[in-house]
Write an enzyme that holds these catalytic residues in place. Structure first.
Site, PDB file in Angstrom:
ATOM      1  N   ALA A 251     -29.055  57.442 -30.365  1.00  0.00           N
ATOM      2  CA  ALA A 251     -28.908  55.982 -30.176  1.00  0.00           C
ATOM      3  C   ALA A 251     -30.002  55.351 -29.315  1.00  0.00           C
ATOM      4  O   ALA A 251     -30.004  54.130 -29.130  1.00  0.00           O
ATOM      5  CB  ALA A 251     -27.533  55.611 -29.614  1.00  0.00           C
ATOM      6  N   ALA A 252     -30.944  56.148 -28.823  1.00  0.00           N
ATOM      7  CA  ALA A 252     -32.011  55.552 -27.999  1.00  0.00           C
ATOM      8  C   ALA A 252     -32.857  54.581 -28.832  1.00  0.00           C
ATOM      9  O   ALA A 252     -33.192  53.480 -28.373  1.00  0.00           O
ATOM     10  CB  ALA A 252     -32.888  56.645 -27.401  1.00  0.00           C
ATOM     11  N   GLY A 253     -33.164  54.982 -30.067  1.00  0.00           N
ATOM     12  CA  GLY A 253     -33.956  54.105 -30.941  1.00  0.00           C
ATOM     13  C   GLY A 253     -33.172  52.840 -31.295  1.00  0.00           C
ATOM     14  O   GLY A 253     -33.740  51.751 -31.394  1.00  0.00           O
ATOM     15  N   ASP A 254     -31.870  52.999 -31.504  1.00  0.00           N
ATOM     16  CA  ASP A 254     -31.030  51.834 -31.845  1.00  0.00           C
ATOM     17  C   ASP A 254     -31.019  50.853 -30.673  1.00  0.00           C
ATOM     18  O   ASP A 254     -31.143  49.636 -30.846  1.00  0.00           O
ATOM     19  CB  ASP A 254     -29.588  52.277 -32.137  1.00  0.00           C
ATOM     20  CG  ASP A 254     -29.525  53.353 -33.211  1.00  0.00           C
ATOM     21  OD1 ASP A 254     -30.391  53.355 -34.091  1.00  0.00           O
ATOM     22  OD2 ASP A 254     -28.600  54.194 -33.154  1.00  0.00           O
TER      23      ASP A 254
HETATM   24  O1  RIB Z   1     -29.139  56.537 -34.397  1.00  0.00           O
HETATM   25  C1  RIB Z   1     -28.030  57.302 -34.045  1.00  0.00           C
HETATM   26  C2  RIB Z   1     -26.946  57.160 -35.057  1.00  0.00           C
HETATM   27  O2  RIB Z   1     -27.416  57.649 -36.295  1.00  0.00           O
HETATM   28  C3  RIB Z   1     -25.694  57.949 -34.775  1.00  0.00           C
HETATM   29  O3  RIB Z   1     -24.783  57.253 -33.976  1.00  0.00           O
HETATM   30  C4  RIB Z   1     -25.186  58.299 -36.161  1.00  0.00           C
HETATM   31  O4  RIB Z   1     -23.985  57.717 -36.491  1.00  0.00           O
HETATM   32  C5  RIB Z   1     -26.300  57.898 -37.130  1.00  0.00           C
HETATM   33  O5  RIB Z   1     -26.029  56.726 -37.774  1.00  0.00           O
END
Ligand code: RIB
Length: 309
Positions: A251-254
């Site tokens: 989730a760091a990129g998100d």
């Molecule tokens: O970017 C991380 C995410 O990628 C995770 O939470 C997983 O669900 C996938 O979608």
């Protein structure tokens, strides 16, 4: 308050922690197993809310037990879930994630209800898009849906942000490049452009490719090396990341893309936006999990201030 619409996936993450990843044909024992809410879209929507924006999320869950758990988590973090629909006779999205001792992850997803998010779902929230500042998207939902989202966002002159992950096996359709901000990581840039990145010259060639395709600004995520901003005239600016001890990079990129989008809408400065995103992304890496590892505004601001001092 800046209003950001996120259009994308929501998954239950099934996480295995182990010293290393198995090689093909090998079975290894994990040290730990847990589940936590994730999905690239949901993680971005949560990041907007935790970092102080108004966060509206368009997504689909299944009608299984995970669906309600995923929605509850979104609400807990302050995401507006009125556009999160439940899909009948369908399971929720699932991600099987391996996190190794160095914090690196590998992920396989099963789309479930995410694959049912359709063009009509986007049409149904046109009024929400009209009143938003930006529309943020990724590629864990059908490409046709994202094409429609870009079309409607552009019709209303909204900032469009695409995090092109996961990169599809077939070529990205041209319409997906027609966005204001394109934020791939290095390996995604290589897959999309076909250019192997070994040095600055390769980065330049890859960014030129993306700009020629119609992207207005590229923000390339370089993990521990920070990020690169390349604007439409090809001007480049590298923003460094502060070193942190990696616990879990999930989730760091998100979080990076969401933080960058929010701060860009708030300030109009891409440099400020990417500095903030580097700080928020780095903090995400220091904790385990997806949505729960994304920092709140106060912590991200403090971390950024300490970095700048
Ligand atoms: O970017 C991380 C995410 O990628 C995770 O939470 C997983 O669900 C996938 O979608």
């Amino acid at each position: 308050m800046a209003k950001i619409i996120t259009i994308g996936s929501v998954n239950m993450d099934l996480v295995l922690r182990s010293k290393r990843s198995p090689i093909p044909g090998e079975t290894i024992k994990a040290e730990n197993f847990y589940t936590n809410p994730g999905g690239k879209g949901a993680n971005q929507a949560v990041a907007i809310a935790k970092l102080g924006g108004e966060s509206v999320f368009l997504a689909r869950t299944g009608d299984d037990g995970y669906g309600s758990e995923l929605k509850t988590a979104l609400k807990k973090y302050g995401v507006d879930t009125q556009c999160v629909k439940e899909t009948e006779n369908c399971c929720s999205g699932i991600a099987v994630i391996t996190v190794t001792d160095d914090g690196e992850n590998s992920i396989i997803i099963a789309g479930g209800a995410n694959d049912k998010l359709c063009r009509q779902d986007v049409d149904d929230i046109e009024d929400q898009i009209e009143s938003a500042d930006a529309v943020m998207m990724q590629l864990e939902v059908p490409i046709e849906t994202i094409k429609r989202a870009i079309q409607i966002a552009k019709k209303h002159n909204k900032l469009t942000v695409l995090d092109p992950t996961p990169v599809p096996i077939s070529d990205l359709p041209d319409e997906l490049f027609e966005v204001d901000i394109f934020s791939p990581n290095k390996s995604e840039t290589e897959s999309i452009t076909g250019i192997t990145i070994k040095n600055d010259n390769d980065i330049k060639k890859a960014c030129d490719y993306l700009l020629a395709k119609g992207v207005k600004q590229v923000v390339m995520k370089l993990g521990g090396q920070g990020a690169l901003i390349v604007n439409s005239s090809g001007e480049t600016r590298h923003i460094e990341a502060r070193k942190v001890k990696a616990v879990d990079t999930t989730a760091a990129g998100d979080c990076f893309t969401a933080a960058m989008t929010l701060r860009y809408v708030e300030t109009g400065s891409m440099e400020k936006a990417v500095k903030f995103a580097c700080a928020a992304g780095a903090l995400t890496v220091t904790a385990k999990g997806a949505q729960q590892s994304i920092p709140y505004l106060k912590d991200a601001e403090e971390f950024l201030k300490n970095k700048e001092e």
